[in-house]
Scaffold this motif. Structure first.
Motif, PDB file in Angstrom:
ATOM      1  N   PHE A 108       0.854  -1.187   0.000  1.00 20.28           N
ATOM      2  CA  PHE A 108       0.000   0.000   0.000  1.00 20.28           C
ATOM      3  C   PHE A 108       0.895   1.244   0.000  1.00 20.28           C
ATOM      4  O   PHE A 108       1.759   1.389   0.873  1.00 20.28           O
ATOM      5  N   SER A 109       0.653   2.122  -0.961  1.00 25.78           N
ATOM      6  CA  SER A 109       1.554   3.268  -1.164  1.00 25.78           C
ATOM      7  C   SER A 109       1.540   4.249   0.003  1.00 25.78           C
ATOM      8  O   SER A 109       2.435   5.086   0.127  1.00 25.78           O
ATOM      9  N   LEU A 110       0.547   4.162   0.873  1.00 27.01           N
ATOM     10  CA  LEU A 110       0.486   5.067   2.024  1.00 27.01           C
ATOM     11  C   LEU A 110       1.464   4.664   3.136  1.00 27.01           C
ATOM     12  O   LEU A 110       1.865   5.497   3.950  1.00 27.01           O
ATOM     13  N   TYR A 111       1.854   3.403   3.186  1.00 30.34           N
ATOM     14  CA  TYR A 111       2.646   2.908   4.311  1.00 30.34           C
ATOM     15  C   TYR A 111       3.948   3.696   4.550  1.00 30.34           C
ATOM     16  O   TYR A 111       4.236   4.092   5.688  1.00 30.34           O
ATOM     17  N   PRO A 112       4.777   3.894   3.512  1.00 32.89           N
ATOM     18  CA  PRO A 112       6.053   4.597   3.778  1.00 32.89           C
ATOM     19  C   PRO A 112       5.850   5.971   4.412  1.00 32.89           C
ATOM     20  O   PRO A 112       6.604   6.375   5.302  1.00 32.89           O
ATOM     21  N   MET A 113       4.821   6.680   3.953  1.00 35.45           N
ATOM     22  CA  MET A 113       4.572   8.006   4.518  1.00 35.45           C
ATOM     23  C   MET A 113       4.167   7.912   5.994  1.00 35.45           C
ATOM     24  O   MET A 113       4.643   8.700   6.833  1.00 35.45           O
ATOM     25  N   LEU A 114       3.329   6.933   6.330  1.00 33.24           N
ATOM     26  CA  LEU A 114       2.908   6.782   7.724  1.00 33.24           C
ATOM     27  C   LEU A 114       4.100   6.452   8.627  1.00 33.24           C
ATOM     28  O   LEU A 114       4.206   6.952   9.746  1.00 33.24           O
ATOM     29  N   VAL A 115       4.993   5.604   8.126  1.00 39.42           N
ATOM     30  CA  VAL A 115       6.154   5.234   8.937  1.00 39.42           C
ATOM     31  C   VAL A 115       7.057   6.449   9.144  1.00 39.42           C
ATOM     32  O   VAL A 115       7.455   6.771  10.281  1.00 39.42           O
ATOM     33  N   ARG A 116       7.362   7.143   8.064  1.00 32.45           N
ATOM     34  CA  ARG A 116       8.325   8.238   8.164  1.00 32.45           C
ATOM     35  C   ARG A 116       7.779   9.412   8.969  1.00 32.45           C
ATOM     36  O   ARG A 116       8.514  10.068   9.707  1.00 32.45           O
ATOM     37  N   ARG A 117       6.516   9.712   8.839  1.00 31.06           N
ATOM     38  CA  ARG A 117       5.982  10.869   9.576  1.00 31.06           C
ATOM     39  C   ARG A 117       5.962  10.613  11.082  1.00 31.06           C
ATOM     40  O   ARG A 117       5.839  11.535  11.877  1.00 31.06           O
ATOM     41  N   ASN A 118       6.083   9.331  11.461  1.00 29.72           N
ATOM     42  CA  ASN A 118       6.149   8.992  12.882  1.00 29.72           C
ATOM     43  C   ASN A 118       7.566   8.656  13.333  1.00 29.72           C
ATOM     44  O   ASN A 118       7.759   8.044  14.392  1.00 29.72           O
ATOM     45  N   GLY A 119       8.536   9.025  12.518  1.00 32.57           N
ATOM     46  CA  GLY A 119       9.931   8.895  12.926  1.00 32.57           C
ATOM     47  C   GLY A 119      10.555   7.552  12.648  1.00 32.57           C
ATOM     48  O   GLY A 119      11.698   7.317  13.030  1.00 32.57           O
ATOM     49  N   GLY A 120       9.816   6.650  11.998  1.00 32.32           N
ATOM     50  CA  GLY A 120      10.343   5.317  11.761  1.00 32.32           C
ATOM     51  C   GLY A 120      11.075   5.199  10.441  1.00 32.32           C
ATOM     52  O   GLY A 120      11.112   6.134   9.636  1.00 32.32           O
ATOM     53  N   GLN A 121      11.667   4.022  10.249  1.00 31.98           N
ATOM     54  CA  GLN A 121      12.332   3.702   8.996  1.00 31.98           C
ATOM     55  C   GLN A 121      11.662   2.489   8.382  1.00 31.98           C
ATOM     56  O   GLN A 121      11.282   1.554   9.091  1.00 31.98           O
ATOM     57  N   VAL A 122      11.557   2.524   7.074  1.00 34.61           N
ATOM     58  CA  VAL A 122      10.889   1.444   6.350  1.00 34.61           C
ATOM     59  C   VAL A 122      11.892   0.365   5.968  1.00 34.61           C
ATOM     60  O   VAL A 122      12.995   0.654   5.504  1.00 34.61           O
ATOM     61  N   ARG A 123      11.508  -0.898   6.207  1.00 34.98           N
ATOM     62  CA  ARG A 123      12.247  -2.018   5.634  1.00 34.98           C
ATOM     63  C   ARG A 123      11.284  -2.748   4.701  1.00 34.98           C
ATOM     64  O   ARG A 123      10.303  -3.345   5.158  1.00 34.98           O
ATOM     65  N   LYS A 124      11.581  -2.681   3.416  1.00 34.00           N
ATOM     66  CA  LYS A 124      10.697  -3.313   2.443  1.00 34.00           C
ATOM     67  C   LYS A 124      10.999  -4.805   2.341  1.00 34.00           C
ATOM     68  O   LYS A 124      12.154  -5.195   2.208  1.00 34.00           O
ATOM     69  N   VAL A 125       9.937  -5.611   2.400  1.00 35.78           N
ATOM     70  CA  VAL A 125      10.073  -7.061   2.322  1.00 35.78           C
ATOM     71  C   VAL A 125       9.597  -7.499   0.938  1.00 35.78           C
ATOM     72  O   VAL A 125       8.404  -7.381   0.625  1.00 35.78           O
ATOM     73  N   PRO A 126      10.510  -7.986   0.089  1.00 31.17           N
ATOM     74  CA  PRO A 126      10.130  -8.332  -1.295  1.00 31.17           C
ATOM     75  C   PRO A 126       9.054  -9.411  -1.339  1.00 31.17           C
ATOM     76  O   PRO A 126       9.161 -10.440  -0.686  1.00 31.17           O
ATOM     77  N   GLN A 127       8.010  -9.131  -2.137  1.00 30.91           N
ATOM     78  CA  GLN A 127       6.902 -10.069  -2.220  1.00 30.91           C
ATOM     79  C   GLN A 127       6.547 -10.488  -3.641  1.00 30.91           C
ATOM     80  O   GLN A 127       5.974 -11.546  -3.847  1.00 30.91           O
ATOM     81  N   GLY A 128       6.840  -9.634  -4.637  1.00 34.63           N
ATOM     82  CA  GLY A 128       6.376  -9.943  -5.988  1.00 34.63           C
ATOM     83  C   GLY A 128       4.859  -9.979  -6.015  1.00 34.63           C
ATOM     84  O   GLY A 128       4.196  -9.244  -5.287  1.00 34.63           O
ATOM     85  N   THR A 129       4.318 -10.846  -6.863  1.00 37.59           N
ATOM     86  CA  THR A 129       2.861 -10.953  -6.919  1.00 37.59           C
ATOM     87  C   THR A 129       2.336 -12.090  -6.043  1.00 37.59           C
ATOM     88  O   THR A 129       1.144 -12.355  -6.019  1.00 37.59           O
ATOM     89  N   ASP A 130       3.244 -12.771  -5.346  1.00 35.23           N
ATOM     90  CA  ASP A 130       2.816 -13.769  -4.347  1.00 35.23           C
ATOM     91  C   ASP A 130       2.939 -13.138  -2.957  1.00 35.23           C
ATOM     92  O   ASP A 130       3.122 -11.939  -2.822  1.00 35.23           O
TER      93      ASP A 130
END
Length: 587
Positions: A108-130
């Motif tokens: 969901f494209s909103l997630y990175p913004m929610l994490v960063r605005r609360n001081g967090g850092q994003v770790r993306k977990v590769p999923q592909g289409t599965d």
């Protein structure tokens, strides 16, 4: 000079990819149809009389209504102004500066913004289409883990059974991460992860009303979790953050919940028909109300006035499943012929009590209770008749409470035959002794369980897994056993099933929470609950009142069934007698 936090200086705003100004809206994962006419009229009537000059005061009342409907414990549900806002609250409450949050990629494209605005850092977990789970095990060191099931924008989904090892591994860590399951699209999936919330205190679950209740404009969502955590989140929620009109909309939508169901139930079959019919495009398997399509069909669809969500840089697009007419139009544009709707099988769930239904445990439990009472009150005369009188009374489905009840009565009446005392209380119970029974229950549990270790040898199964599977119904268990005795029941049976047991007060029959959770978890449309006590019967009737869109039926089993069966119930001596009848017209 900036008045903003330095870490927010380069935070991009949430923006959608470019899209045509007009056209059929299949780019926002909205419901394909507006509210049913009768529900819409009811809400408009409410709004006409609503005072606009007053603050909205109904949030607490509607939170309680919703809590009971979904089978959550007291304090275990938080209503909020969208599930996104609640996720923002979770991030604000749980993240310190620099904490990491694992999110799916794509997600969901909103997630990175929610994490960063609360001081967090994003770790993306590769999923592909599965939705491969292995990478998530490597992310368990994060402060929070956000799982979207079904995932947006791919629609990928994993079952509760598949997810279980990850939940167990997360809970077993010295400092477990908070595991947030975003189930915005759960109503379109084969099942939900509803049962995980009560089993793991580090799991919270987010839901929205935007999709299944066609209420995107009212911006409402809710969060389920451990009451200790939810209560803290509630203290951080801004007062009066949900408008009065949205609260009224929720109240009316719940009143008319059965009217929303047909559109929701029909969508997965339509989605799958479209996917199977596409000759030149591929759609990943989806459990949501949308599909992830490659190669990107956006140009062709937009040329025909159909808006879809472009996914820049992927060569794919996300396409919402609309009405039958909308989907036919999409199929035609993409060179396909949409097959006619196929008859849809109903989601039927057989819920089974264990003791007296799946297992003949009467002798075992009666013996364990008798030995426990003899050990701590040797002069008290006790009989199977007194035991059965308690069971008929209701509220004593749990044998620890039953033993505590006997001890409490003995304190009042002395060492006498308690059967007449219990039978005389029929219809009212012993509310004046509730506090004393509650105090006596923990030591009674220790004694009963001690003797149960020996008396379990008296138990025998009353059905095999093959007997149950032959019905073709989905299967689950609702039992008054505590978790440790549920494990013993699986050993007696030789198989296990998805189950809700007496792990907390709100799950103790006759409370209907367990049945309501199972209805949610299985997305059941029709439920038969096979039980052998008055508490089982009361449990089903309470669930039916709270969730009327499900077709409920109680199957009264056992020698005492005449004492608790009511008009409309089916009655059989044993489970084996019931099973062959399930696929016939029940009386």
């Amino acid at each position: 000079m900036s008045f903003l936090r330095p870490d927010l200086a380069d935070l991009p705003a949430y923006r959608r990819p470019p899209e045509p100004p007009t056209g059929l809206r299949l780019h926002m994962n909205e419901a394909g149809s507006d509210w049913p006419a009768e529900a819409r009229e009811a809400l408009l009537a409410r709004l006409r009389d609503m005072p606009f000059h007053l603050y909205p005061e109904r949030q607490e009342e509607l939170t309680e209504r919703l809590r009971k409907r979904v089978g959550a414990p007291e304090g275990g549900l938080l209503l909020g102004p969208s599930s996104g806002a609640l996720l923002d609250l979770v991030a604000m409450a749980g993240l310190s500066f620099g904490d990491t949050v694992a999110i799916p990629d794509p997600g969901f494209s909103l997630y990175p913004m929610l994490v960063r605005r609360n001081g967090g850092q994003v770790r993306k977990v590769p999923q592909g289409t599965d939705f491969p789970l292995e990478p998530w095990f490597e992310a368990l060191d994060c402060r929070q883990i956000w799982l979207t099931l079904p995932n947006n924008p791919t629609g990928a989904w994993v079952s509760p059974e598949e997810l279980e090892p990850l939940l167990a591994a997360a809970a077993a860590r010295p400092v477990p991460p908070l595991l947030v399951m975003d189930e915005a699209y759960a109503e379109f999936a084969p099942a939900t992860h509803r049962l995980a919330v009560d089993r793991y205190p580090n799991v919270v679950l987010l839901r929205t009303f935007s999709k299944a209740l066609a209420s995107a404009s009212w911006r409402l969502g809710y969060l389920l979790g451990d009451p200790a955590l939810v209560s803290k989140l509630a203290t951080l929620q801004l007062p009066y953050s949900i408008p009065a009109a949205s609260l009224e909309a929720l109240d009316v939508a719940l009143d008319f919940a059965p009217a929303f169901e047909p559109a929701v139930r029909a969508l997965p079959e339509r989605r799958d028909r479209l996917v199977a019919s596409l000759p030149l495009h591929h759609a990943a398997p989806s459990a949501g109300n949308f599909i992830h399509v490659t190669p990107d069909p956006s140009d062709a669809l937009e040329a025909e006035g159909i808006k879809v969500r472009r996914l820049p840089g992927t060569g794919a697009a996300r396409l919402t499943i609309g009405t039958e007419a909308d989907t036919t139009r999409v199929a035609t544009t993409l060179g396909a012929t949409l097959p006619q709707p196929a008859p849809r099988p109903r989601r039927r769930l057989l819920v089974l009590d264990i003791d007296g239904v799946l297992i003949d445990a009467d002798r075992s439990f009666m013996e364990a209770v008798a030995r426990a009472l003899a050990e701590c009150r040797p002069a008290l005369p006790w009989s199977d008749g007194a035991y059965r009188a308690f069971k008929r009374l209701g509220g004593y489905n749990n044998d620890f409470r039953l033993a505590a009840g006997a001890l409490a009565l003995a304190e009042v009446h002395g060492d006498v035959d308690l059967r007449p005392v219990i039978e005389a209380a029929d219809g009212r119970g012993f509310p004046e002794l509730d506090a004393r029974m509650e105090a006596l229950e923990p030591p009674a549990q220790i004694l009963v369980q001690k003797h149960y270790v020996d008396t379990i040898r008296l138990e025998r199964p009353l059905a095999t897994l093959a007997d149950l599977q032959a019905t073709g119904w989905e299967l689950a268990v609702l039992t008054g056993r505590p978790p440790e005795e549920l494990d013993l029941a699986w050993k007696v049976l030789g198989f296990s099933l998805p189950a809700v047991c007496d792990a907390a007060p709100h799950l103790r029959k006759p409370e209907p929470a367990g049945l309501l959770q199972l209805a949610d978890a299985f997305r059941a449309e029709e439920i038969v609950f096979a039980g052998d006590t008055v508490d089982d019967a009361r449990c089903l009737r309470a669930a039916a009142d709270l969730k009327p869109e499900v077709a409920w039926r109680f199957a009264a089993l056992g020698p005492d069934r005449d004492h608790f069966a009511a008009a409309g119930d089916v009655q059989f001596e044993t489970l084996r007698a019931l099973l062959p009848m399930l696929n016939q017209e029940l009386p």
